[in-house]
Design an enzyme around this catalytic site. Structure first.
Site, mmCIF file in Angstrom:
data_model
loop_
_atom_site.group_PDB
_atom_site.id
_atom_site.type_symbol
_atom_site.label_atom_id
_atom_site.label_comp_id
_atom_site.label_asym_id
_atom_site.label_seq_id
_atom_site.Cartn_x
_atom_site.Cartn_y
_atom_site.Cartn_z
ATOM 1 N N GLU A 39 -39.865 -17.642 20.169
ATOM 2 C CA GLU A 39 -39.341 -18.643 19.498
ATOM 3 C C GLU A 39 -40.379 -19.894 19.345
ATOM 4 O OE1 GLU A 39 -37.874 -21.263 17.340
ATOM 5 O OE2 GLU A 39 -36.743 -19.644 17.551
ATOM 6 N N CYS A 75 -29.437 -15.579 7.223
ATOM 7 C CA CYS A 75 -28.063 -15.987 7.022
ATOM 8 C C CYS A 75 -27.889 -16.673 5.954
ATOM 9 C CB CYS A 75 -27.727 -16.573 8.468
ATOM 10 S SG CYS A 75 -28.326 -18.287 8.922
ATOM 11 N N GLY A 125 -30.872 -16.328 21.238
ATOM 12 C CA GLY A 125 -31.101 -15.375 21.979
ATOM 13 C C GLY A 125 -29.873 -14.193 21.923
ATOM 14 N N GLY A 126 -29.149 -14.402 20.916
ATOM 15 C CA GLY A 126 -27.855 -13.320 20.753
ATOM 16 C C GLY A 126 -28.476 -12.042 20.414
ATOM 17 N N LYS A 127 -29.478 -12.032 19.273
ATOM 18 C CA LYS A 127 -30.099 -10.665 18.916
ATOM 19 C C LYS A 127 -31.011 -10.246 19.900
ATOM 20 C CE LYS A 127 -29.419 -11.876 13.993
ATOM 21 N NZ LYS A 127 -29.013 -13.325 14.072
#
Length: 458
Positions: free
Chosen positions: A136, A234, A116-118
């Protein structure tokens, strides 16, 4: 001490970076991992925290409101972290949302959104206006995503747990912007996570690339003509990065790479950039910006319109034989004049739907969060939900009480509080002006309504 890098990986990185570049990269892996903290722009639009936060070392140039965190600092232990004032995030990952450049009022999809960071970074840039769909596929991870969306006080997000093809069938040419931060081989995690090194093999990138292609194919169907999409990973290898982009563009002539530049990072004249830990203060990321030509066939425009024009949708029915109150927000919770648009009753819950979505469009899809949860049933009575508390500012609540740090920690541990003589009823409890949750004053004691599943040790 971490295991050595796999030999095949060393060969790969020497090919990509050259001998000198590889040794600089290898030296960087011996240094402490980089950390950052992103202040919630929904609470602090200027990106400046309202009070001191432990360990801040300087601004992250490529993200407004983000700061590097000193080694050994533990700002996650503060009551303000659980209050949604900030999100702890790896610095280089912040670049993907900055490249996406979300705007208030748009329809945006975060396709692979956990934890949930982005998503919460996108929501902060949207300022509560427009529609954010956070998806998700893995249900256990979707629960974590939903929790973080709630903690950060996001009001305009729908959280789903679906495969990309399920969403593509419902939202053709619907979204203005899409973030596809795809699952990958995780080479950018080698400094922080020893298991990432152990799990890597030469075959992993090829398998990931196939999954990434499938994700992008479905994302392409959901992007409206003239829209933009960020594809990010990443990881560092060119199989999952340049290779996937080349394959995708060969299949989708309506897309093109768009050059971009972010403050403090290498420019991306070809439409993509590699961020390495020996070049930037971060663990590493790959970010690309794709644009869909405005002349592309808008086959899904009817669906785009229908998905937002039907209204709030039909309320779900309560289970047969089960008595539940009519979903409504109890009186005396909100300050006079404060209300929420598009109320949506579903079973024993009351939601406030974001603009631009009809829940009928998601029939058959697992939905964990339908905008802002205002109230839920506790037995035969309705109670204001914790999500509402996290979204409220102190001046929006009918009653408010400021806590000391010790009281805030006790509250988050589930303890009742003695705050002296106060009016009875639901009360928004705050620390440093940040909402923490509801209590209910009765019999001279502030009873604790902090959710049991969120409580921390005293």
């Amino acid at each position: 001490m971490m295991n050595p890098l796999p030999e095949a990986y060393v060969r790969q990185m020497k090919r990509l970076l050259g001998e000198a570049g590889f040794f600089a990269y290898e030296r960087a892996l011996q240094e402490p991992a980089a950390r950052a903290l992103r202040v919630n722009l929904l609470l602090c639009p200027d990106g400046v925290p309202p009070c001191p936060i432990e360990g801040l070392e300087g601004a992250v140039p490529w993200c407004r409101g983000a700061y590097f965190v000193a080694e050994g600092a533990r700002p996650g232990l503060s009551p303000l972290h659980e209050g949604g004032l900030y999100y702890l995030q790896e610095p280089s990952t912040l670049s993907a949302v900055t490249a996406l450049d979300p705007q208030p009022g748009e329809r945006i999809l975060d396709l692979c959104a956990a934890p949930g960071g982005k998503s919460t970074q996108i929501a902060a840039r949207m300022g509560g206006r427009g529609l954010l769909v956070c998806n998700e596929p893995v249900q256990s991870r979707a629960q974590i995503l939903s929790r973080n969306v709630e903690r950060m006080g996001v009001t305009n997000a729908v959280v789903t747990s679906a495969m990309p093809d399920q969403l593509a069938a419902r939202f053709p040419a619907f979204f203005d912007r899409i973030l596809a931060d795809a699952p990958c081989s995780g080479e950018g995690m080698f400094r922080r996570q020893a298991e990432a090194r152990d799990e890597w093999s030469e075959n992993v990138p090829r398998g990931c690339a196939e999954r990434q292609m499938d994700i992008l194919r479905h994302a392409a169907k959901m992007l409206a003509p003239g829209g933009v999409m960020v594809y990010s990973t990443c990881t560092f290898n060119d199989t999952e990065n340049e290779g996937v982009l080349a394959r995708f563009l060969a299949e989708h002539g309506e897309f093109e790479l768009r050059p971009f530049a972010l403050p403090g990072l290498p420019p991306a004249p070809e439409g993509y950039v590699h961020l390495y830990p020996h070049v930037v203060r971060g663990e590493g990321h790959f970010v690309s910006l794709l644009a869909k030509r405005a002349s592309a066939q808008a086959a899904g425009e009817l669906t785009r319109t229908a998905a937002s024009a039907k209204g709030a949708g039909r309320p779900a029915r309560a289970a047969k034989g089960k008595e539940t109150p009519a979903p409504a927000l109890p009186e005396g919770v909100l300050a006079p004049g404060v209300s929420f648009k598009r109320p949506y009753p579903s079973g024993d819950k009351l939601w406030a739907l974001p603009e631009g979505i009809d829940m009928d469009a998601l029939s058959g899809v697992r939905v964990l969060r339908s905008g802002l949860l205002l109230a839920h049933a506790e037995g035969r009575r309705m109670e204001p939900d914790h999500a509402l508390a996290m979204a409220l500012r102190p001046e929006q609540a009918a009653r408010c009480a400021a806590l000391t740090r010790e009281q805030a920690l006790a509250y988050q541990a589930g303890e009742a509080l003695d705050l002296g003589d106060r009016p009875n009823g639901y009360t928004l409890l705050t620390y440093e002006g940040v909402s923490l949750g509801f209590g209910k004053q009765a019999g001279g004691i502030m009873k604790n309504h902090y959710p049991k599943g969120l409580r921390r040790r005293s």
